[in-house]
Write a protein that holds these residues in place. Structure first.
Motif, PDB file in Angstrom:
ATOM      1  N   LYS A 101       2.801  12.487  -0.343  1.00 52.34           N
ATOM      2  CA  LYS A 101       3.918  11.709  -0.906  1.00 52.34           C
ATOM      3  C   LYS A 101       4.550  10.788   0.133  1.00 52.34           C
ATOM      4  O   LYS A 101       5.074   9.733  -0.209  1.00 52.34           O
ATOM      5  N   LYS A 102       4.487  11.169   1.408  1.00 50.69           N
ATOM      6  CA  LYS A 102       5.059  10.320   2.460  1.00 50.69           C
ATOM      7  C   LYS A 102       4.329   8.984   2.565  1.00 50.69           C
ATOM      8  O   LYS A 102       4.862   8.032   3.123  1.00 50.69           O
ATOM      9  N   GLU A 103       3.114   8.881   1.991  1.00 54.83           N
ATOM     10  CA  GLU A 103       2.328   7.640   2.030  1.00 54.83           C
ATOM     11  C   GLU A 103       2.534   6.767   0.790  1.00 54.83           C
ATOM     12  O   GLU A 103       1.936   5.707   0.679  1.00 54.83           O
ATOM     13  N   GLN A 104       3.393   7.206  -0.113  1.00 56.45           N
ATOM     14  CA  GLN A 104       3.590   6.485  -1.373  1.00 56.45           C
ATOM     15  C   GLN A 104       3.961   5.023  -1.154  1.00 56.45           C
ATOM     16  O   GLN A 104       3.480   4.146  -1.859  1.00 56.45           O
ATOM     17  N   PHE A 105       4.818   4.743  -0.186  1.00 52.99           N
ATOM     18  CA  PHE A 105       5.265   3.373   0.057  1.00 52.99           C
ATOM     19  C   PHE A 105       4.545   2.731   1.239  1.00 52.99           C
ATOM     20  O   PHE A 105       4.862   1.614   1.628  1.00 52.99           O
ATOM     21  N   GLY A 106       3.564   3.434   1.778  1.00 50.03           N
ATOM     22  CA  GLY A 106       2.779   2.911   2.889  1.00 50.03           C
ATOM     23  C   GLY A 106       1.358   2.659   2.453  1.00 50.03           C
ATOM     24  O   GLY A 106       1.061   1.683   1.744  1.00 50.03           O
ATOM     25  N   LEU A 107       0.484   3.535   2.861  1.00 50.51           N
ATOM     26  CA  LEU A 107      -0.940   3.360   2.613  1.00 50.51           C
ATOM     27  C   LEU A 107      -1.281   3.320   1.122  1.00 50.51           C
ATOM     28  O   LEU A 107      -2.084   2.487   0.690  1.00 50.51           O
ATOM     29  N   VAL A 108      -0.678   4.175   0.336  1.00 53.16           N
ATOM     30  CA  VAL A 108      -0.966   4.201  -1.110  1.00 53.16           C
ATOM     31  C   VAL A 108      -0.616   2.864  -1.746  1.00 53.16           C
ATOM     32  O   VAL A 108      -1.398   2.295  -2.509  1.00 53.16           O
ATOM     33  N   SER A 109       0.536   2.352  -1.413  1.00 56.17           N
ATOM     34  CA  SER A 109       0.963   1.063  -1.954  1.00 56.17           C
ATOM     35  C   SER A 109       0.001  -0.051  -1.552  1.00 56.17           C
ATOM     36  O   SER A 109      -0.379  -0.890  -2.374  1.00 56.17           O
ATOM     37  N   GLN A 110      -0.408  -0.047  -0.301  1.00 54.22           N
ATOM     38  CA  GLN A 110      -1.323  -1.087   0.206  1.00 54.22           C
ATOM     39  C   GLN A 110      -2.687  -0.981  -0.479  1.00 54.22           C
ATOM     40  O   GLN A 110      -3.270  -1.994  -0.875  1.00 54.22           O
ATOM     41  N   ILE A 111      -3.207   0.222  -0.625  1.00 52.18           N
ATOM     42  CA  ILE A 111      -4.503   0.421  -1.289  1.00 52.18           C
ATOM     43  C   ILE A 111      -4.425  -0.038  -2.739  1.00 52.18           C
ATOM     44  O   ILE A 111      -5.306  -0.761  -3.221  1.00 52.18           O
ATOM     45  N   ASN A 112      -3.381   0.380  -3.426  1.00 50.02           N
ATOM     46  CA  ASN A 112      -3.256   0.025  -4.837  1.00 50.02           C
ATOM     47  C   ASN A 112      -3.099  -1.481  -5.028  1.00 50.02           C
ATOM     48  O   ASN A 112      -3.654  -2.051  -5.971  1.00 50.02           O
ATOM     49  N   ARG A 113      -2.368  -2.139  -4.146  1.00 49.00           N
ATOM     50  CA  ARG A 113      -2.235  -3.598  -4.235  1.00 49.00           C
ATOM     51  C   ARG A 113      -3.580  -4.280  -4.002  1.00 49.00           C
ATOM     52  O   ARG A 113      -3.929  -5.240  -4.688  1.00 49.00           O
ATOM     53  N   ALA A 114      -4.335  -3.789  -3.028  1.00 43.19           N
ATOM     54  CA  ALA A 114      -5.636  -4.396  -2.725  1.00 43.19           C
ATOM     55  C   ALA A 114      -6.612  -4.219  -3.884  1.00 43.19           C
ATOM     56  O   ALA A 114      -7.280  -5.174  -4.289  1.00 43.19           O
ATOM     57  N   VAL A 115      -6.678  -3.011  -4.434  1.00 45.06           N
ATOM     58  CA  VAL A 115      -7.661  -2.769  -5.495  1.00 45.06           C
ATOM     59  C   VAL A 115      -7.322  -3.535  -6.762  1.00 45.06           C
ATOM     60  O   VAL A 115      -8.196  -4.079  -7.430  1.00 45.06           O
ATOM     61  N   ILE A 116      -6.052  -3.610  -7.094  1.00 43.78           N
ATOM     62  CA  ILE A 116      -5.672  -4.308  -8.323  1.00 43.78           C
ATOM     63  C   ILE A 116      -5.828  -5.820  -8.179  1.00 43.78           C
ATOM     64  O   ILE A 116      -6.017  -6.545  -9.164  1.00 43.78           O
ATOM     65  N   SER A 117      -5.794  -6.297  -6.949  1.00 39.08           N
ATOM     66  CA  SER A 117      -5.968  -7.722  -6.692  1.00 39.08           C
ATOM     67  C   SER A 117      -7.381  -8.200  -7.037  1.00 39.08           C
ATOM     68  O   SER A 117      -7.581  -9.374  -7.367  1.00 39.08           O
ATOM     69  N   ILE A 118      -8.350  -7.313  -6.975  1.00 35.97           N
ATOM     70  CA  ILE A 118      -9.740  -7.715  -7.216  1.00 35.97           C
ATOM     71  C   ILE A 118      -9.929  -8.207  -8.665  1.00 35.97           C
ATOM     72  O   ILE A 118     -10.260  -9.375  -8.878  1.00 35.97           O
ATOM     73  N   PRO A 119      -9.696  -7.371  -9.685  1.00 32.31           N
ATOM     74  CA  PRO A 119      -9.883  -7.871 -11.058  1.00 32.31           C
ATOM     75  C   PRO A 119      -8.815  -8.869 -11.479  1.00 32.31           C
ATOM     76  O   PRO A 119      -9.073  -9.754 -12.303  1.00 32.31           O
ATOM     77  N   THR A 120      -7.625  -8.751 -10.914  1.00 32.45           N
ATOM     78  CA  THR A 120      -6.549  -9.674 -11.275  1.00 32.45           C
ATOM     79  C   THR A 120      -6.897 -11.105 -10.877  1.00 32.45           C
ATOM     80  O   THR A 120      -6.683 -12.046 -11.662  1.00 32.45           O
ATOM     81  N   ASN A 121      -7.447 -11.282  -9.690  1.00 36.30           N
ATOM     82  CA  ASN A 121      -7.807 -12.628  -9.253  1.00 36.30           C
ATOM     83  C   ASN A 121      -9.014 -13.178 -10.001  1.00 36.30           C
ATOM     84  O   ASN A 121      -9.106 -14.386 -10.231  1.00 36.30           O
ATOM     85  N   ILE A 122      -9.920 -12.314 -10.408  1.00 36.86           N
ATOM     86  CA  ILE A 122     -11.023 -12.769 -11.266  1.00 36.86           C
ATOM     87  C   ILE A 122     -10.448 -13.290 -12.583  1.00 36.86           C
ATOM     88  O   ILE A 122     -10.800 -14.383 -13.040  1.00 36.86           O
ATOM     89  N   ALA A 123      -9.544 -12.518 -13.164  1.00 33.97           N
ATOM     90  CA  ALA A 123      -8.925 -12.922 -14.433  1.00 33.97           C
ATOM     91  C   ALA A 123      -8.149 -14.224 -14.277  1.00 33.97           C
ATOM     92  O   ALA A 123      -8.272 -15.135 -15.109  1.00 33.97           O
ATOM     93  N   GLU A 124      -7.370 -14.331 -13.215  1.00 26.54           N
ATOM     94  CA  GLU A 124      -6.585 -15.549 -13.016  1.00 26.54           C
ATOM     95  C   GLU A 124      -7.482 -16.760 -12.807  1.00 26.54           C
ATOM     96  O   GLU A 124      -7.231 -17.843 -13.353  1.00 26.54           O
ATOM     97  N   GLY A 125      -8.539 -16.587 -12.040  1.00 29.41           N
ATOM     98  CA  GLY A 125      -9.473 -17.688 -11.812  1.00 29.41           C
ATOM     99  C   GLY A 125     -10.136 -18.167 -13.091  1.00 29.41           C
ATOM    100  O   GLY A 125     -10.357 -19.365 -13.283  1.00 29.41           O
TER     101      GLY A 125
END
Length: 119
Positions: free
Chosen positions: A29-53
């Motif tokens: 839980k201590k990683e919720q706003f650190g590594l977890v947040s960064q990983i989740n932002r990176a992974v969601i960026s992949i299909p999101t940018n395909i869709a936006e493009g």
């Protein structure tokens, strides 16, 4: 304009988002706003940018967003490696996620190359 849902790479990236979110849910839980947040932002960026493009007017704009998506896949690759080294994921999870990320990176590179050839 192309329907992003028709791209196999988008479909695989979407499934990867779900899997990564399920995986990071077990992180400390201590990683919720650190590594977890960064990983989740990176992974969601992949299909999101395909869709936006796909919603853009030109193929050149689509390519630009595919490059952004590829950059996010590379970022995710590192973050998953870091997660393994911090013992937040096990060898099997690391291998599974890494192979899926690698496949998506290759698919994005192929799609970019194909679209460039068609310009």
């Amino acid at each position: 304009m192309v329907d992003y849902r028709n791209y196999k790479v988008w479909q695989k990236a979407h499934l990867l988002v779900i899997e990564v979110y399920q995986t990071t849910d077990a992180f400390p839980k201590k990683e919720q706003f650190g590594l977890v947040s960064q990983i989740n932002r990176a992974v969601i960026s992949i299909p999101t940018n395909i869709a936006e493009g796909c919603g853009r007017e030109t193929q050149k704009e689509l390519i630009r967003f595919l490059y952004i998506s590829s950059g996010s896949a590379h970022e995710l690759e590192y973050l998953i490696m870091l997660s393994k080294e911090l013992n937040f994921i096990n060898d099997e999870q690391f291998s599974n996620l890494s192979s899926k990320i690698e496949e998506i990176k290759k698919m994005l590179a192929s799609l970019i190359k194909k679209i460039k050839q068609d310009l």
